[in-house]
Structure formats: structure tokens, C-alpha cells
Design an enzyme around this catalytic site. Structure first.
Site, PDB file in Angstrom:
ATOM      1  N   LYS A 142      21.228  -2.053  -0.926  1.00  0.00           N
ATOM      2  CA  LYS A 142      20.058  -1.286  -0.491  1.00  0.00           C
ATOM      3  C   LYS A 142      19.706  -1.592   0.976  1.00  0.00           C
ATOM      4  O   LYS A 142      19.675  -2.751   1.377  1.00  0.00           O
ATOM      5  CB  LYS A 142      18.848  -1.600  -1.382  1.00  0.00           C
ATOM      6  N   PRO A 178      -7.843  -4.267  -3.993  1.00  0.00           N
ATOM      7  CA  PRO A 178      -7.440  -5.415  -4.796  1.00  0.00           C
ATOM      8  C   PRO A 178      -5.968  -5.386  -5.147  1.00  0.00           C
ATOM      9  O   PRO A 178      -5.417  -4.337  -5.434  1.00  0.00           O
ATOM     10  CB  PRO A 178      -8.271  -5.254  -6.063  1.00  0.00           C
ATOM     11  N   GLU A 179      -5.388  -6.547  -5.118  1.00  0.00           N
ATOM     12  CA  GLU A 179      -4.025  -6.698  -5.604  1.00  0.00           C
ATOM     13  C   GLU A 179      -4.089  -7.465  -6.925  1.00  0.00           C
ATOM     14  O   GLU A 179      -5.171  -7.723  -7.428  1.00  0.00           O
ATOM     15  CB  GLU A 179      -3.180  -7.434  -4.550  1.00  0.00           C
ATOM     16  N   ARG A 227       1.893   0.076   7.424  1.00  0.00           N
ATOM     17  CA  ARG A 227       1.083  -1.044   6.936  1.00  0.00           C
ATOM     18  C   ARG A 227       1.293  -2.260   7.831  1.00  0.00           C
ATOM     19  O   ARG A 227       2.433  -2.612   8.168  1.00  0.00           O
ATOM     20  CB  ARG A 227       1.486  -1.452   5.500  1.00  0.00           C
ATOM     21  N   HIS A 279     -22.096   6.056  -3.049  1.00  0.00           N
ATOM     22  CA  HIS A 279     -20.762   6.010  -3.661  1.00  0.00           C
ATOM     23  C   HIS A 279     -20.706   5.356  -5.040  1.00  0.00           C
ATOM     24  O   HIS A 279     -19.674   4.817  -5.431  1.00  0.00           O
ATOM     25  CB  HIS A 279     -19.762   5.319  -2.728  1.00  0.00           C
ATOM     26  N   LYS A 336      -1.909  -3.455 -11.193  1.00  0.00           N
ATOM     27  CA  LYS A 336      -3.244  -3.403 -10.582  1.00  0.00           C
ATOM     28  C   LYS A 336      -4.213  -2.570 -11.405  1.00  0.00           C
ATOM     29  O   LYS A 336      -5.242  -2.127 -10.900  1.00  0.00           O
ATOM     30  CB  LYS A 336      -3.141  -2.844  -9.156  1.00  0.00           C
ATOM     31  N   ARG A 367     -14.058   5.272  -0.654  1.00  0.00           N
ATOM     32  CA  ARG A 367     -12.927   6.109  -0.244  1.00  0.00           C
ATOM     33  C   ARG A 367     -12.376   6.962  -1.386  1.00  0.00           C
ATOM     34  O   ARG A 367     -11.573   7.844  -1.169  1.00  0.00           O
ATOM     35  CB  ARG A 367     -11.824   5.227   0.356  1.00  0.00           C
TER      36      ARG A 367
END
Length: 287
Positions: A166, A2-3, A277, A106, A58, A124
DNA sequence: CCGTTAACCTGAGAGC
DNA sequence: TGCTCTCAGGTTAACG
């Protein structure tokens, strides 16, 4: 998993059911989450009344009396399952892998309320619970994090200061919780597409106009997702109840080799890997 | 300090 | 109903 938008929806759902409810019993079936659940966990939470539930980036924060808190992070695969007692087979899934029944495996933590059972499930085990004993400790925990993606401190002035000189690319910046907190892998791609900015563009090369767009569209994309109930990526076979719908609004995520959905654009969505990613962007309109 | 990589875990799905 | 490989919405220690 989830974000910011998904965590926000989970928070709202929890709040609607559990505000002012007392935790009668705590069971831990597996202490080995991302950080090991400490020995005093059950005792700390037992008989605590949930005064409020909030979200910061989050994280979900349960508020108790005497400035005590419990912080929960869902990691990549954490879900909460709320089951109403006395309703045989009645099942409410608060998270975004829809499942008609409580998963068989789980389930690591159970909070028992008068009318509800709340399970924390996490295949996980990248998620974690953290007990917080004072307001000071709570503030200290969040001190390293950058401003909330939806907060006023995430603004042009801040971006100018942080991105100056940067060499790191903007996709990595958006994923860096110390830079801005709440954005994850899906929304980083979605936001940059809305901004028409290439994910590999370096911080120092971003124009003022780019930065303005990043602030503006981070806000609008995340807010729109919250309005749509967040994103539900994977549906198990036994889908029931409500799920998020923002995945239907994805412009680039998981749209590798498909046409750009921007009206005037003839580009193709490409998938590249940045820092391990998956990253999706249009090869035409994102410069 | 800066930026990148690998590692932490399990399960689903693809391909053979 | 095999086996192997890749990938997954997150974070962070360790490295050059």
C-alpha cells in the site's frame, strides 16, 4: 472532538448515572444534525429503559429491551450535558468542553429522566443519532468498520495483510476507521511519535518491527489516556468539575517548533498537513 | 480498487 | 467593540 478515550469516558459517566433509568420524555429542538433526525425518534425512545450503555469505536450505544438500540456519534463538537433535577445550579458536564452552565445555543436533543435531564449540544452538527431496531441491524451498521484499536483483532497479522503493497501513508491508515476504528487526529500523531515512525511513511515500507510497535503503542497510548480521563483541549472560562488530563501528556500535538520530549532526542516537533489534517512529528526520532 | 480533495457547519482567535 | 482569515478531537461523496 472526541476520539476513543474521550468517548469511553463519556460512556462510563453516562452508565454510572443512567443505567436502568427510563426515558420519560424526548424533545428535539433541531432535527438537522449530520443525518436528519427521523420523525419517529421521540416515540421510539419514550418510555425506553436504558439496560446498558456501551462504546464501539467512537460511537456510544444505548441498549433497550427487545434488541432495540440508539447509536450516538458526537462528531467534532458534540457534547452531552447531564443536569440533576432538584439541585439548583448543580451541573455535571459529561463532555470535554467544560462549561459551568448549559450552553445557551445548539442544544438539539433533550432526554428527560426521573432525576436527570440529558442534553445533546453540538454547534457544528457533525454528530448524529441513529435508531436501531434489531441486533442484526446493529451488526450491519458496524460491519464496514475495522477492528477496535484496543481489540485483539488489531494485531501484527492483520497489519501485515492490510499494509502490504500500500502506498498510503501510516497517518492516513490510522485515521481510516475501516482500517482501525477509534483513533483520531490527536492520537494518530501521539501514537506515531511513541512508535518513532514518521507519519508520512508508506504502508508498504513499514517493517515488521514498526507494525509491532503500532499495535503495542496504540494500545498503551489510548489506555493511558483513558486512565487520565481523556483529553480536554479547550477550556471555557467557567471551568468547573472534572476534566480530562491526558492533554498534559501530549508529546507532539500542538507542540509545533518545540523540542522533542524524548530524553535522548535533540529533535524539533514539526507541524505538517496530511489530508487537510494537522499532523505533528519529531524531525529527528521519527524515521 | 486506490488515494486524495472538498464539503458539511459554527465559533474562537489572530491579525489588521 | 470592526472585518477577514484560518483552524478545530470527524466523516464521506466525488473525483482522477
Amino acid at each position: 472532538m472526541p476520539e476513543l478515550p474521550e468517548v469511553e469516558i463519556v460512556k462510563q459517566s453516562l452508565l454510572s448515572k443512567l443505567k436502568n433509568k427510563k426515558i420519560n420524555k424526548v424533545s428535539v429542538f433541531n432535527r438537522n444534525l449530520r443525518y436528519r433526525i427521523e420523525g419517529g425518534f421521540e416515540k421510539f425512545l419514550k418510555n425506553q429503559k436504558i439496560l446498558n450503555i456501551t462504546r464501539k469505536s467512537k460511537f456510544i450505544i444505548l441498549h433497550f429491551t427487545d434488541s432495540k438500540y440508539c447509536i450516538l456519534h458526537l462528531g467534532m463538537s458534540g457534547t452531552l450535558h447531564l443536569i440533576k433535577k432538584n439541585h439548583l445550579n448543580f451541573f455535571t458536564n459529561l463532555s470535554f468542553y467544560q462549561s459551568k452552565f448549559l450552553p445557551k445555543k445548539h442544544n438539539h436533543v433533550l432526554l428527560d429522566f426521573y432525576k436527570f435531564k440529558l442534553f445533546y449540544n453540538d454547534p457544528r452538527r457533525f454528530g448524529f443519532f441513529k435508531l436501531v431496531k434489531s441486533k442484526h441491524e446493529l451488526d450491519a451498521f458496524f460491519e464496514p468498520f475495522g477492528p477496535e484499536a484496543l481489540g485483539k483483532k488489531f494485531n501484527l497479522f492483520y497489519l501485515k495483510k492490510k499494509l502490504k503493497n500500500k502506498s498510503k501513508n501510516i497517518k492516513n491508515f490510522l485515521l481510516d476507521q475501516k482500517f482501525v476504528s477509534g483513533i483520531g487526529n490527536i492520537y494518530a500523531s501521539e501514537i506515531l511519535h511513541t512508535c518513532k515512525i514518521n507519519p508520512l511513511k508508506k504502508g508498504k515500507n513499514l517493517k515488521i518491527e514498526d507494525m509491532k510497535k503500532i499495535v503495542k503503542y496504540s494500545n498503551s497510548v489510548l489506555k493511558k489516556s483513558i486512565k487520565n480521563g481523556g483529553s480536554t483541549i479547550k477550556n471555557f472560562k467557567n471551568v468547573t468539575g472534572s476534566q480530562g488530563n491526558f492533554q498534559k501528556e501530549f508529546k507532539v500535538y500542538e507542540r509545533n517548533n518545540l523540542k522533542c520530549l524524548r530524553k535522548e532526542c535533540k529533535g524539533i516537533i514539526k507541524k505538517i498537513v496530511i489530508n487537510n489534517r494537522s499532523t505533528f512529528y519529531c524531525n529527528n526520532c521519527q524515521k
